[in-house]
Design a protein around this motif. Structure first.
Motif, short mmCIF file in Angstrom:
data_model
loop_
_atom_site.label_atom_id
_atom_site.label_comp_id
_atom_site.label_asym_id
_atom_site.label_seq_id
_atom_site.Cartn_x
_atom_site.Cartn_y
_atom_site.Cartn_z
N SER A 82 0.96 -1.14 0.05
CA SER A 82 -0.03 -0.21 0.20
C SER A 82 0.77 1.20 0.02
N ILE A 86 0.04 4.93 -2.08
CA ILE A 86 -0.43 6.14 -1.15
C ILE A 86 0.59 6.71 -0.09
N THR A 90 -1.07 8.03 5.19
CA THR A 90 -2.57 7.75 4.92
C THR A 90 -2.67 6.21 5.07
N ALA A 91 -1.47 5.38 4.80
CA ALA A 91 -1.84 3.97 4.93
C ALA A 91 -1.62 3.47 6.06
N ILE A 94 -5.15 4.36 7.60
CA ILE A 94 -6.45 3.28 7.21
C ILE A 94 -6.03 1.95 7.84
N ARG A 95 -4.88 1.46 8.02
CA ARG A 95 -4.43 0.40 8.83
C ARG A 95 -4.85 0.27 10.25
N ILE A 139 -5.62 9.95 -3.71
CA ILE A 139 -5.26 8.56 -3.16
C ILE A 139 -5.73 7.55 -4.20
N ILE A 141 -6.89 4.07 -5.42
CA ILE A 141 -8.01 2.95 -4.85
C ILE A 141 -7.12 1.58 -4.48
N ILE A 144 -5.75 1.97 -0.91
CA ILE A 144 -6.98 1.77 -0.04
C ILE A 144 -7.14 0.67 0.35
N ILE A 148 -6.77 -1.63 3.73
CA ILE A 148 -8.02 -2.37 4.53
C ILE A 148 -7.92 -3.70 4.77
#
Length: 277
Positions: A82, A86, A90-91, A94-95, A139, A141, A144, A148
């Motif tokens: 990821s 990104i 941000t990574a 999200i994690r 970002i 996709i 992301i 996730i």
């Protein structure tokens, strides 16, 4: 035991922060090559420790040890991947839905109690992460999705470690993870191998150092504390990442970033307070 688990998780979060920074700096290399070096570096710590202390490499709960290693490998690989799509912050943000997955799995699998108010605090902490990083319209996709799914498997890692409990030494747990990751990562890296040059060797080897201590202390924390109580402390890595970015890379943070940090710490603090009561 709670104070010890919290201290272990803080140390782990700091080590993971440095690991993330160095992984991001190796963006031109294959993610499998990064996984390989990350794992090999840690084995320089785990194998001598087990030999010196005459601890069996095989462990006791072999099935769970392998399961934890596979979950960890998938999570680690997808997170590193990821970072190619990104931004690091941000990574990482999200994690950080991983503790929410962990709490949900703990409720279903381990039958650990999660008070309804705790879910609100989890939501508050996660909303702080979103505010901290803002909304990035650029970002990709793929990044992301990778982050996730990485979070989902990280949640499974927490639960598996709790199932292992104190039946296996933390270094045995980490050693299993590193051996399996080194073998699979090395095999998958062969076709796209790039020879490191100069300081890249130092960075690659440092992955194992920070990765070892990050993994070891996370394992220790999860073994002595309840999953839904300790796992949310991983959010501190976001705070450490902001501080390190400010001091190391001269990054600039606005009022929304600071508000996000306060909300994260508040959500985590409220969860710990209500849990202890």
């Amino acid at each position: 035991m709670l104070k010890k688990a919290i201290l272990y998780m803080i140390i782990s979060a700091l080590a993971f922060t440095f690991l993330n920074v160095f992984v991001k700096s190796l963006n031109n290399f294959s993610v499998y090559q990064i996984v390989f070096f990350r794992s090999i570096g840690s084995l320089f710590f785990t194998i001598p420790f087990l030999l010196k202390n005459n601890i069996s490499f095989l462990g006791n709960k072999k099935g769970l040890l392998i399961m934890r290693s596979v979950f960890g490998l998938i999570s680690m690989t997808l997170f590193f991947l990821s970072l190619k799509y990104i931004a690091m912050g941000t990574a990482v943000s999200i994690r950080y839905i991983a503790p929410i997955f962990a709490a949900l799995f703990a409720l279903i699998i381990l039958k650990e109690k999660v008070k309804p108010i705790q879910w609100l605090f989890f939501l508050i902490a996660f909303s702080g992460v979103l505010i901290l990083k803002g909304f990035d319209t650029g970002i990709q996709i793929q990044g992301i999705v990778f982050a996730i799914i990485s979070a989902l498997f990280a949640g499974l890692v927490y639960i598996t470690i709790r199932k292992i409990g104190n039946d296996d030494h933390p270094v045995v747990v980490v050693n299993y993870f590193m051996i399996i990751s080194a073998i699979i990562g090395g095999l998958l890296a062969i076709n796209n191998w790039i020879q490191p040059q100069g300081n890249e060797w130092l960075i690659f080897m440092s992955l194992g150092v920070f990765g070892y201590f990050a993994q070891l202390y996370m394992t220790k924390a999860m073994q002595v504390g309840e999953t839904n109580q300790i796992a949310p402390l991983k959010y501190l890595e976001v705070v450490f990442t902001v501080i390190l970015g400010l001091l190391w890379f001269d990054e600039v943070y606005n009022i929304y970033n600071l508000i996000g940090i306060i909300i994260i710490v508040t959500g985590l603090s409220l969860n710990l307070i209500i849990k202890r009561k």
